[in-house]
Design an enzyme around this catalytic site. Structure first.
Site, PDB file in Angstrom:
ATOM      1  N   ILE A 122       0.800  -1.217   0.000  1.00  0.00           N
ATOM      2  CA  ILE A 122       0.000   0.000   0.000  1.00  0.00           C
ATOM      3  C   ILE A 122       0.835   1.269   0.000  1.00  0.00           C
ATOM      4  CG2 ILE A 122      -2.009  -1.083   1.075  1.00  0.00           C
ATOM      5  CD1 ILE A 122      -1.105   0.028   3.750  1.00  0.00           C
ATOM      6  N   GLY A 123       2.145   1.121  -0.014  1.00  0.00           N
ATOM      7  CA  GLY A 123       2.980   2.317  -0.061  1.00  0.00           C
ATOM      8  C   GLY A 123       4.444   1.974  -0.138  1.00  0.00           C
ATOM      9  N   GLY A 125       8.633   4.005  -0.321  1.00  0.00           N
ATOM     10  CA  GLY A 125       9.459   5.201  -0.394  1.00  0.00           C
ATOM     11  C   GLY A 125      10.842   4.936   0.140  1.00  0.00           C
ATOM     12  N   GLY A 126      11.866   5.304  -0.610  1.00  0.00           N
ATOM     13  CA  GLY A 126      13.230   5.092  -0.157  1.00  0.00           C
ATOM     14  C   GLY A 126      13.523   3.617   0.027  1.00  0.00           C
ATOM     15  N   LYS A 145       5.092  -1.947   8.227  1.00  0.00           N
ATOM     16  CA  LYS A 145       6.123  -1.147   7.559  1.00  0.00           C
ATOM     17  C   LYS A 145       7.441  -1.907   7.618  1.00  0.00           C
ATOM     18  CE  LYS A 145       8.012   3.594   7.576  1.00  0.00           C
ATOM     19  NZ  LYS A 145       7.956   4.901   8.263  1.00  0.00           N
ATOM     20  N   ASP A 298       6.251  17.371   9.668  1.00  0.00           N
ATOM     21  CA  ASP A 298       5.867  16.977   8.309  1.00  0.00           C
ATOM     22  C   ASP A 298       4.363  16.768   8.196  1.00  0.00           C
ATOM     23  OD1 ASP A 298       6.544  16.555   5.651  1.00  0.00           O
ATOM     24  OD2 ASP A 298       6.774  14.399   5.905  1.00  0.00           O
TER      25      ASP A 298
END
Length: 429
Positions: A122-123, A125-126, A145, A298
């Site tokens: 679902i996601g 990054g990096g 994660k 953020d």
């Protein structure tokens, strides 16, 4: 040597204080045996069965009593204790030959595959990927994660995020459950694939500008709510040793699964009355964060998640990868966060406080009252707001009282921005 051992025995009371001296020695014996036995075919369950069989044999021969059993939690604490003993007696290179740090830190083998049914990615990054996965035991679906640890700085950064998440207890913040480290030989490949960070249900979004987080030693020493800094630094030092070996290490974080993000919700299910209630919940969440002396750094719609149950919508703040502690004398790293939402002082200065989150929150309020459907629209509108002007084309969509609040929250001078409590009073009066 004697004084060191005496000190360790005393410290050991914190771990197995319920036992008498004989039982403590028996637990220590089991721990040493546990260290000597590696999981069979990387299977921790097989190791547990083997340890229980060994304990039965030791009972039969009279080496241990019936009251002592194999407790993985105590074993793990004792391994850490033994590492501390060795750390006070031997050099780092000598310890490497005496002790397997993978066992001290409780590096695991295939726990993710053994305990979870992966549903979908679902996601990404990096060096991290997020999956939705069902736990075989409780049948619930979680966000998992997965982060590849390439260096000790990677570990320090993510450890900071875990410590912050674990200290929170709020209905308006993504819930943290647990985390663990897994080892994977470099001849094997973990499935970490890159996908577009603009995907509708992405849990991670690439930052426009990132910063290296404060070293964990500095972070822990300045935060009295986190566990003893000395112990965490020792743990970090052990991690540094194992990360130099010929293996890949991955850190897994189990979190509450909430979908969609506020960004997606605003684009697909927008309702202004519901949106304003969601904003109030975001303010509650940020108020809690600030009460813990934490700056998020953020805040943006893609880092806020919406949990829908029937007709109820609950907003939850997530992604604390850039969060930091704040004390009056502390300076922070500049040029961090997402440039579009970051306050001027967060980009240009090292001296700022939690009012930098208020600035980002003000821009989120603009989107709450007037969703954008293109990045260009959003960028043009924000540029005008940042110089103290509400664009004419959205003035009629935003009630006057909110226009005034937005301009106060996005004032370029932090001292002129309202506190989170003032904003909360405004929304609840």
């Amino acid at each position: 040597m004697s004084s060191t051992m005496d000190k360790v025995i005393i410290n050991n009371n914190n771990y197995i204080g319920q036992y008498n001296d004989q039982e403590k020695l028996e637990q220590l014996l089991l721990t040493i045996i546990d260290i000597c036995i590696k999981p069979i075919d990387n299977n921790d369950n097989q190791k547990k069965i083997l340890m229980n069989n060994i304990i039965d044999k030791l009972r039969e021969t009279g080496f241990i009593k019936n009251t002592v059993s194999y407790d993985p939690t105590i074993m793990q604490r004792n391994k850490y204790l033994i590492a501390n003993i060795l750390g006070e007696i031997f050099t780092t290179s000598q310890i490497k030959n005496l002790l397997d740090y993978n066992q001290v830190i409780n590096v695991q083998h295939n726990r993710y595959l053994q305990e979870y049914q992966e549903i979908e990615q679902i996601g990404s990054g990096g060096f991290s990927t997020v999956y939705s996965a069902r736990n075989y035991l409780d049948n619930n679906i979680y966000a998992i994660k997965k982060i590849q640890l390439n260096s000790i700085s990677d570990f320090n950064n993510i450890l900071k995020e875990i410590q912050i998440l674990a200290s929170f207890d709020s209905a308006y913040i993504i819930r943290y459950y647990t985390s663990w480290i897994e080892i994977c030989p470099k001849t094997q490949q973990h499935n970490i694939q890159n996908i577009s960070t603009s995907s509708a249900n992405s849990y991670l979004e690439s930052y426009d500008s990132l910063t290296q987080s404060t070293d964990i030693t500095d972070y822990v020493s300045q935060n009295p709510e986190i566990n003893q800094s000395r112990e965490l630094v020792k743990y970090t030092n052990m991690m540094e040793n194992i990360l130099t070996t010929d293996n890949n290490y991955y850190l897994y974080i189990q979190m509450q699964l909430c979908q969609p993000t506020l960004k997606v919700w605003l684009e697909t299910k927008y309702d202004q009355n519901i949106a304003l209630n969601i904003f109030k919940q975001i303010v509650y969440g940020l108020s809690y964060i600030h009460s813990k002396n934490i700056i998020h750094r953020d805040l943006k719609p893609s880092n806020i998640f919406i949990n829908q149950t029937e007709n109820n919508y609950i907003a939850k703040i997530g992604d604390f990868g850039l969060a930091t502690t704040h004390y009056e004398s502390k300076k922070h790293t500049n040029n961090c966060g997402t440039l579009l939402y970051a306050a001027p002082e967060q980009i240009n200065s090292t001296e700022y406080d939690n009012r930098t989150d208020i600035y980002s929150l003000g821009l989120i309020l603009v989107e709450i009252l007037n969703p954008f459907y293109t990045d260009m629209e959003r960028s043009i509108c924000f540029e005008k707001i940042k110089i103290g002007r509400i664009p004419k084309d959205i003035k009629e969509k935003i009630p006057w009282k909110y226009q005034e609040l937005i301009l106060q929250m996005t004032n370029k001078h932090p001292s002129k921005r309202p506190t989170i409590q003032i904003i909360l009073n405004f929304l609840t009066k």
